[in-house]
Design a protein around this motif. Structure first.
Motif, PDB file in Angstrom:
ATOM      1  N   UNK A 256      27.778  81.835  32.837  1.00 51.85           N
ATOM      2  CA  UNK A 256      28.990  81.037  33.006  1.00 51.85           C
ATOM      3  C   UNK A 256      29.591  81.233  34.396  1.00 51.85           C
ATOM      4  N   UNK A 257      29.382  82.393  34.988  1.00 57.52           N
ATOM      5  CA  UNK A 257      29.876  82.691  36.328  1.00 57.52           C
ATOM      6  C   UNK A 257      29.132  81.870  37.387  1.00 57.52           C
ATOM      7  N   UNK A 258      27.865  81.618  37.168  1.00 59.53           N
ATOM      8  CA  UNK A 258      27.054  80.852  38.109  1.00 59.53           C
ATOM      9  C   UNK A 258      27.373  79.372  37.889  1.00 59.53           C
ATOM     10  N   UNK A 259      28.263  78.865  38.722  1.00 59.54           N
ATOM     11  CA  UNK A 259      28.755  77.497  38.537  1.00 59.54           C
ATOM     12  C   UNK A 259      27.943  76.446  39.287  1.00 59.54           C
TER      13      UNK A 259
ATOM     14  N   UNK B 162      21.787  75.454  41.272  1.00 59.70           N
ATOM     15  CA  UNK B 162      20.866  75.729  42.374  1.00 59.70           C
ATOM     16  C   UNK B 162      20.852  77.209  42.757  1.00 59.70           C
ATOM     17  N   UNK B 163      21.918  77.932  42.473  1.00 58.53           N
ATOM     18  CA  UNK B 163      21.996  79.357  42.812  1.00 58.53           C
ATOM     19  C   UNK B 163      20.974  80.167  42.026  1.00 58.53           C
ATOM     20  N   UNK B 164      20.549  79.637  40.876  1.00 60.57           N
ATOM     21  CA  UNK B 164      19.542  80.361  40.094  1.00 60.57           C
ATOM     22  C   UNK B 164      18.236  80.525  40.865  1.00 60.57           C
ATOM     23  N   UNK B 165      17.897  79.576  41.725  1.00 61.97           N
ATOM     24  CA  UNK B 165      16.650  79.665  42.488  1.00 61.97           C
ATOM     25  C   UNK B 165      16.607  80.923  43.352  1.00 61.97           C
ATOM     26  N   UNK B 166      17.608  81.185  44.205  1.00 64.90           N
ATOM     27  CA  UNK B 166      17.546  82.422  44.989  1.00 64.90           C
ATOM     28  C   UNK B 166      17.704  83.670  44.130  1.00 64.90           C
TER      29      UNK B 166
END
Length: 79
Positions: A28-31, A34-38
């Motif tokens: 939930x913090x990762x809004x 695309x941030x999941x890739x790095x």
């Protein structure tokens, strides 16, 4: 892009990422999806580069690394 970490920093970060990345509250913090890739790349790289994660003394090495890094921080991050 190149990021350099000490063995202790890599060990502690790898452990933390492995523990929190798949928790619902972290997700939930990762809004930004695309941030999941790095994040996945960093976690995968750490897991493949750290032979100590397979060591029988992993817990002891992790505890020692955590204590050393906390000592280096001084007062930073204390609540």
């Amino acid at each position: 892009m190149r990021i350099e970490l000490t063995e202790e920093q890599a060990l502690v970060l790898s452990d933390w990422l492995s523990r929190v990345m798949h928790r619902e509250d972290f997700s939930m913090l990762v809004d930004d999806r695309a941030v999941w890739s790095p994040l996945l790349t960093i976690n995968g790289t750490l897991e493949t580069q750290l032979s100590s994660i397979f060591s029988p003394s992993y817990s002891e090495q992790l505890d020692a690394a955590r204590q050393h890094l906390i000592g280096e921080l001084g007062e930073f991050g204390k609540r």
